[in-house]
Design a protein around this motif. Structure first.
Motif, mmCIF file in Angstrom:
data_model
loop_
_atom_site.group_PDB
_atom_site.id
_atom_site.type_symbol
_atom_site.label_atom_id
_atom_site.label_comp_id
_atom_site.label_asym_id
_atom_site.label_seq_id
_atom_site.Cartn_x
_atom_site.Cartn_y
_atom_site.Cartn_z
ATOM 1 N N PRO A 1 27.846 39.945 -18.484
ATOM 2 C CA PRO A 1 26.820 38.925 -18.266
ATOM 3 C C PRO A 1 25.769 38.941 -19.380
ATOM 4 N N TYR A 2 25.358 37.767 -19.785
ATOM 5 C CA TYR A 2 24.210 37.628 -20.678
ATOM 6 C C TYR A 2 23.042 37.333 -19.748
ATOM 7 N N ASP A 3 22.215 38.326 -19.511
ATOM 8 C CA ASP A 3 21.178 38.174 -18.497
ATOM 9 C C ASP A 3 19.798 37.867 -19.062
ATOM 10 N N GLN A 4 19.748 37.526 -20.335
ATOM 11 C CA GLN A 4 18.489 37.118 -20.937
ATOM 12 C C GLN A 4 18.234 35.636 -20.639
ATOM 13 N N LYS A 5 17.024 35.292 -20.368
ATOM 14 C CA LYS A 5 16.574 33.907 -20.244
ATOM 15 C C LYS A 5 17.257 33.095 -19.146
ATOM 16 N N VAL A 6 17.749 33.735 -18.120
ATOM 17 C CA VAL A 6 18.385 33.025 -17.005
ATOM 18 C C VAL A 6 17.301 32.316 -16.201
ATOM 19 N N SER A 7 17.506 31.031 -15.940
ATOM 20 C CA SER A 7 16.564 30.305 -15.087
ATOM 21 C C SER A 7 17.131 30.108 -13.688
ATOM 22 N N HIS A 8 18.435 29.860 -13.592
ATOM 23 C CA HIS A 8 19.105 29.656 -12.307
ATOM 24 C C HIS A 8 20.506 30.256 -12.375
ATOM 25 N N TYR A 9 20.975 30.737 -11.237
ATOM 26 C CA TYR A 9 22.337 31.226 -11.139
ATOM 27 C C TYR A 9 22.920 30.728 -9.827
ATOM 28 N N TYR A 10 24.231 30.623 -9.790
ATOM 29 C CA TYR A 10 24.923 30.090 -8.627
ATOM 30 C C TYR A 10 25.389 31.236 -7.743
ATOM 31 N N LYS A 11 24.964 31.200 -6.487
ATOM 32 C CA LYS A 11 25.338 32.260 -5.543
ATOM 33 C C LYS A 11 25.371 31.690 -4.133
ATOM 34 N N ASN A 12 26.403 32.034 -3.395
ATOM 35 C CA ASN A 12 26.548 31.606 -1.996
ATOM 36 C C ASN A 12 26.435 30.095 -1.834
ATOM 37 N N GLY A 13 27.048 29.364 -2.753
ATOM 38 C CA GLY A 13 27.121 27.915 -2.616
ATOM 39 C C GLY A 13 25.904 27.126 -3.042
ATOM 40 N N LYS A 14 24.927 27.789 -3.698
ATOM 41 C CA LYS A 14 23.781 27.036 -4.197
ATOM 42 C C LYS A 14 23.141 27.749 -5.383
ATOM 43 N N PHE A 15 22.300 27.013 -6.082
ATOM 44 C CA PHE A 15 21.620 27.573 -7.240
ATOM 45 C C PHE A 15 20.346 28.285 -6.802
ATOM 46 N N LYS A 16 20.118 29.450 -7.359
ATOM 47 C CA LYS A 16 18.927 30.257 -7.075
ATOM 48 C C LYS A 16 18.074 30.303 -8.327
ATOM 49 N N ARG A 17 16.798 30.093 -8.162
ATOM 50 C CA ARG A 17 15.841 30.147 -9.275
ATOM 51 C C ARG A 17 15.408 31.589 -9.480
ATOM 52 N N THR A 18 15.275 32.003 -10.734
ATOM 53 C CA THR A 18 14.805 33.346 -11.033
ATOM 54 C C THR A 18 13.278 33.375 -11.041
ATOM 55 N N ASP A 19 12.728 34.575 -10.978
ATOM 56 C CA ASP A 19 11.278 34.741 -11.077
ATOM 57 C C ASP A 19 10.802 34.151 -12.402
ATOM 58 N N TYR A 20 9.612 33.635 -12.402
ATOM 59 C CA TYR A 20 8.980 33.084 -13.606
ATOM 60 C C TYR A 20 9.638 31.813 -14.129
ATOM 61 N N THR A 21 10.434 31.160 -13.288
ATOM 62 C CA THR A 21 11.006 29.856 -13.633
ATOM 63 C C THR A 21 10.272 28.816 -12.819
ATOM 64 N N VAL A 22 9.834 27.764 -13.494
ATOM 65 C CA VAL A 22 9.118 26.678 -12.826
ATOM 66 C C VAL A 22 10.016 26.089 -11.742
ATOM 67 N N LYS A 23 9.461 25.921 -10.550
ATOM 68 C CA LYS A 23 10.242 25.397 -9.426
ATOM 69 C C LYS A 23 10.676 23.964 -9.672
ATOM 70 N N GLY A 24 9.796 23.135 -10.163
ATOM 71 C CA GLY A 24 10.129 21.731 -10.372
ATOM 72 C C GLY A 24 9.883 20.913 -9.129
ATOM 73 N N ILE A 25 10.175 19.621 -9.230
ATOM 74 C CA ILE A 25 9.932 18.695 -8.123
ATOM 75 C C ILE A 25 11.276 18.221 -7.550
ATOM 76 N N LEU A 26 11.247 17.804 -6.298
ATOM 77 C CA LEU A 26 12.440 17.248 -5.675
ATOM 78 C C LEU A 26 12.641 15.816 -6.143
ATOM 79 N N LYS A 27 13.898 15.410 -6.249
ATOM 80 C CA LYS A 27 14.207 14.017 -6.589
ATOM 81 C C LYS A 27 13.849 13.136 -5.393
ATOM 82 N N LYS A 28 13.414 11.962 -5.676
ATOM 83 C CA LYS A 28 13.051 11.020 -4.607
ATOM 84 C C LYS A 28 14.234 10.175 -4.233
#
Length: 119
Positions: A92-119
């Protein structure tokens, strides 16, 4: 126009070339990843695609690795050699990861901007 044989393909790298990323070295990121792949002779194992905006402009430059489903943020041209090296070794290249896929969905890492939901 080429039609590539993907029989040996292991990784597909999507490189954001949307306008925000382009203003933040996306062209150089694209070229440095492709150069690192070429230098290691991995063209038949790692494929790259330039994309339009991936919707994570605050994470510029965005690089996405499939089939792993890993999103990287703040990717720079200097990251390419170690990124491709890790892929070539199957680690694994674990530098600069913002999201990873686990258990059927994407997980945000610490220190990654959450962002807004699509309307």
């Amino acid at each position: 126009m080429a039609t590539w044989n993907f029989d040996f393909l292991k990784h597909h790298i999507l490189i954001c070339n949307g306008s925000t990323c382009m203003r933040n070295e996306a062209e150089q990121v694209t070229e440095s990843i492709r150069q690192a792949i070429s230098q290691k002779g991995l063209e038949n194992y790692i494929h790259t695609t330039r994309t339009r905006c991936n919707g994570r402009c605050k994470d510029k430059c965005v690089v996405v690795l499939y089939p792993e489903g890993i999103w990287y943020k703040q990717f720079r041209p200097s990251d390419a050699p170690s990124f491709v090296e890790a892929l070539s070794k199957g680690v694994p290249y674990d530098q600069k990861v913002s999201h990873y896929y686990k258990n059927g969905k994407f997980k945000r890492t610490d220190y990654t901007v959450k962002g807004i939901l699509k309307k």
